[in-house]
Design a protein around this motif. Structure first.
Motif, PDB file in Angstrom:
ATOM      1  N   LEU A   9       0.845  -1.190   0.000  1.00 24.52           N
ATOM      2  CA  LEU A   9       0.000   0.000   0.000  1.00 24.52           C
ATOM      3  C   LEU A   9       0.880   1.240   0.000  1.00 24.52           C
ATOM      4  CD1 LEU A   9      -2.467  -1.135   2.823  1.00 24.52           C
ATOM      5  CD2 LEU A   9      -2.842  -1.275   0.357  1.00 24.52           C
ATOM      6  N   SER A  10       0.385   2.288  -0.624  1.00 24.43           N
ATOM      7  CA  SER A  10       1.091   3.569  -0.618  1.00 24.43           C
ATOM      8  C   SER A  10       0.193   4.620   0.012  1.00 24.43           C
ATOM      9  CB  SER A  10       1.436   4.001  -2.047  1.00 24.43           C
ATOM     10  OG  SER A  10       2.305   3.076  -2.636  1.00 24.43           O
ATOM     11  N   ARG A  11       0.796   5.474   0.805  1.00 24.80           N
ATOM     12  CA  ARG A  11       0.029   6.561   1.418  1.00 24.80           C
ATOM     13  C   ARG A  11      -0.220   7.662   0.398  1.00 24.80           C
ATOM     14  NH1 ARG A  11       0.926   7.082   7.772  1.00 24.80           N
ATOM     15  NH2 ARG A  11       1.174   4.865   8.202  1.00 24.80           N
ATOM     16  N   LEU A  12      -1.448   8.159   0.389  1.00 25.10           N
ATOM     17  CA  LEU A  12      -1.809   9.263  -0.495  1.00 25.10           C
ATOM     18  C   LEU A  12      -1.150  10.548   0.000  1.00 25.10           C
ATOM     19  CD1 LEU A  12      -5.584   8.366  -0.808  1.00 25.10           C
ATOM     20  CD2 LEU A  12      -3.801   7.989  -2.537  1.00 25.10           C
ATOM     21  N   PRO A  13      -0.918  11.512  -0.895  1.00 30.44           N
ATOM     22  CA  PRO A  13      -0.252  12.757  -0.479  1.00 30.44           C
ATOM     23  C   PRO A  13      -0.986  13.486   0.653  1.00 30.44           C
ATOM     24  CG  PRO A  13      -0.339  12.618  -2.870  1.00 30.44           C
ATOM     25  CD  PRO A  13      -1.163  11.470  -2.337  1.00 30.44           C
ATOM     26  N   ASN A  14      -2.297  13.427   0.687  1.00 30.38           N
ATOM     27  CA  ASN A  14      -3.090  14.136   1.707  1.00 30.38           C
ATOM     28  C   ASN A  14      -3.616  13.183   2.780  1.00 30.38           C
ATOM     29  OD1 ASN A  14      -4.848  12.811  -0.015  1.00 30.38           O
ATOM     30  ND2 ASN A  14      -6.380  14.444  -0.002  1.00 30.38           N
ATOM     31  N   TRP A  15      -2.862  12.113   3.079  1.00 36.15           N
ATOM     32  CA  TRP A  15      -3.339  11.073   3.974  1.00 36.15           C
ATOM     33  C   TRP A  15      -3.638  11.578   5.382  1.00 36.15           C
ATOM     34  CZ3 TRP A  15      -0.929   9.556   8.449  1.00 36.15           C
ATOM     35  CH2 TRP A  15       0.415   9.880   8.607  1.00 36.15           C
ATOM     36  N   ARG A  16      -2.875  12.541   5.879  1.00 38.18           N
ATOM     37  CA  ARG A  16      -3.125  13.027   7.253  1.00 38.18           C
ATOM     38  C   ARG A  16      -4.493  13.685   7.370  1.00 38.18           C
ATOM     39  NH1 ARG A  16       1.314  13.199  10.916  1.00 38.18           N
ATOM     40  NH2 ARG A  16       3.246  12.578   9.893  1.00 38.18           N
ATOM     41  N   LEU A  40     -13.534  -3.787  10.687  1.00 38.30           N
ATOM     42  CA  LEU A  40     -14.237  -3.277   9.510  1.00 38.30           C
ATOM     43  C   LEU A  40     -14.590  -1.805   9.598  1.00 38.30           C
ATOM     44  CD1 LEU A  40     -16.597  -6.271   8.676  1.00 38.30           C
ATOM     45  CD2 LEU A  40     -14.253  -5.810   7.932  1.00 38.30           C
ATOM     46  N   GLY A  41     -14.604  -1.259  10.780  1.00 38.67           N
ATOM     47  CA  GLY A  41     -14.857   0.170  10.936  1.00 38.67           C
ATOM     48  C   GLY A  41     -13.570   0.927  11.166  1.00 38.67           C
ATOM     49  N   LEU A  42     -12.990   0.728  12.334  1.00 34.45           N
ATOM     50  CA  LEU A  42     -11.816   1.495  12.741  1.00 34.45           C
ATOM     51  C   LEU A  42     -10.628   1.296  11.802  1.00 34.45           C
ATOM     52  CD1 LEU A  42     -10.570   3.347  14.968  1.00 34.45           C
ATOM     53  CD2 LEU A  42      -9.782   1.236  16.058  1.00 34.45           C
ATOM     54  N   ALA A  43     -10.098   0.082  11.727  1.00 33.20           N
ATOM     55  CA  ALA A  43      -8.875  -0.160  10.953  1.00 33.20           C
ATOM     56  C   ALA A  43      -9.094  -0.022   9.454  1.00 33.20           C
ATOM     57  CB  ALA A  43      -8.307  -1.537  11.283  1.00 33.20           C
ATOM     58  N   ALA A  44     -10.143  -0.658   8.933  1.00 34.99           N
ATOM     59  CA  ALA A  44     -10.378  -0.589   7.488  1.00 34.99           C
ATOM     60  C   ALA A  44     -10.663   0.842   7.046  1.00 34.99           C
ATOM     61  CB  ALA A  44     -11.528  -1.505   7.096  1.00 34.99           C
ATOM     62  N   GLY A  45     -11.393   1.591   7.863  1.00 34.32           N
ATOM     63  CA  GLY A  45     -11.657   2.993   7.530  1.00 34.32           C
ATOM     64  C   GLY A  45     -10.385   3.810   7.494  1.00 34.32           C
ATOM     65  N   ALA A  46      -9.495   3.562   8.451  1.00 32.98           N
ATOM     66  CA  ALA A  46      -8.217   4.276   8.475  1.00 32.98           C
ATOM     67  C   ALA A  46      -7.361   3.901   7.277  1.00 32.98           C
ATOM     68  CB  ALA A  46      -7.473   3.981   9.775  1.00 32.98           C
ATOM     69  N   ILE A  47      -7.289   2.607   6.968  1.00 41.75           N
ATOM     70  CA  ILE A  47      -6.486   2.165   5.828  1.00 41.75           C
ATOM     71  C   ILE A  47      -7.003   2.772   4.530  1.00 41.75           C
ATOM     72  CG2 ILE A  47      -5.869   0.160   4.403  1.00 41.75           C
ATOM     73  CD1 ILE A  47      -5.803  -1.448   7.096  1.00 41.75           C
ATOM     74  N   GLU A  48      -8.313   2.790   4.366  1.00 40.09           N
ATOM     75  CA  GLU A  48      -8.876   3.379   3.146  1.00 40.09           C
ATOM     76  C   GLU A  48      -8.610   4.884   3.080  1.00 40.09           C
ATOM     77  OE1 GLU A  48     -12.884   3.395   0.389  1.00 40.09           O
ATOM     78  OE2 GLU A  48     -13.013   2.567   2.415  1.00 40.09           O
ATOM     79  N   ALA A  49      -8.724   5.562   4.207  1.00 37.45           N
ATOM     80  CA  ALA A  49      -8.446   7.003   4.221  1.00 37.45           C
ATOM     81  C   ALA A  49      -6.991   7.287   3.855  1.00 37.45           C
ATOM     82  CB  ALA A  49      -8.770   7.585   5.600  1.00 37.45           C
ATOM     83  N   ILE A  50      -6.085   6.491   4.371  1.00 41.03           N
ATOM     84  CA  ILE A  50      -4.650   6.719   4.170  1.00 41.03           C
ATOM     85  C   ILE A  50      -4.195   6.316   2.770  1.00 41.03           C
ATOM     86  CG2 ILE A  50      -2.343   5.960   4.921  1.00 41.03           C
ATOM     87  CD1 ILE A  50      -3.580   5.724   7.771  1.00 41.03           C
ATOM     88  N   THR A  51      -4.743   5.205   2.247  1.00 38.97           N
ATOM     89  CA  THR A  51      -4.240   4.649   0.985  1.00 38.97           C
ATOM     90  C   THR A  51      -5.226   4.677  -0.172  1.00 38.97           C
ATOM     91  OG1 THR A  51      -4.993   2.374   1.417  1.00 38.97           O
ATOM     92  CG2 THR A  51      -2.828   3.029   2.336  1.00 38.97           C
TER      93      THR A  51
END
Length: 147
Positions: A9-16, A40-51
């Motif tokens: 996975l790669s972090r998106l430029p605006n991941w923060r 499915l909420g906490l971790a997956a949501g964070a991963i999707e937001a970041i990547t």
């Protein structure tokens, strides 16, 4: 050093900013097995937001109880929740190496025995029955790299 696994996975430029917005959105949702739990909420949501990668799409709605979650994991060939995470994300050699946005494992009094958390600047964010909670980073037993 990060151990090699399948997911790259790669972090998106605006991941923060995306992660901050996702954490704010999640605070409004109550805990629910199979849709808004630690995976499915906490971790997956964070991963999707970041990547931008939704790693939980195939798992949502497949269980509604902790026993159901374990059953689904075992059908997919994973002996435990911990094994599932380790099969999908590269693991840090030590939890101290985790960076903001990485995923950690903490012991839990809940029926599964462990829970996922999100690393932030001052500790980790966890799911509780009433929403987000906080624990110290030292509670992490394992940590996994996100992007």
């Amino acid at each position: 050093m990060v151990k090699q696994t399948r997911a790259t996975l790669s972090r998106l430029p605006n991941w923060r900013a995306r992660l901050a917005a996702e954490m704010d959105r999640q605070r409004r949702d109550p805990f629910a097995w199979g849709s808004h739990d630690c995976a499915l909420g906490l971790a997956a949501g964070a991963i999707e937001a970041i990547t931008g990668n939704d790693m939980a799409a195939e798992w949502r709605g497949r269980y509604t109880t902790p026993l159901g979650a374990l059953r689904v994991l075992r059908k997919a060939g994973h002996a435990s929740f911990t094994d599932f995470v380790a099969a999908h994300l590269p693991e840090h050699d030590h939890p101290d190496q985790a960076d903001i946005g990485d995923i950690g494992l903490v012991e839990s009094d809940g029926p599964v025995g462990v829970a996922l958390c999100i690393v932030d600047a001052s500790g980790v964010i966890v799911m509780t029955e009433t929403g987000h909670g906080r624990r110290p980073r030292s509670d992490m037993t394992r940590a996994f790299k996100v992007g």
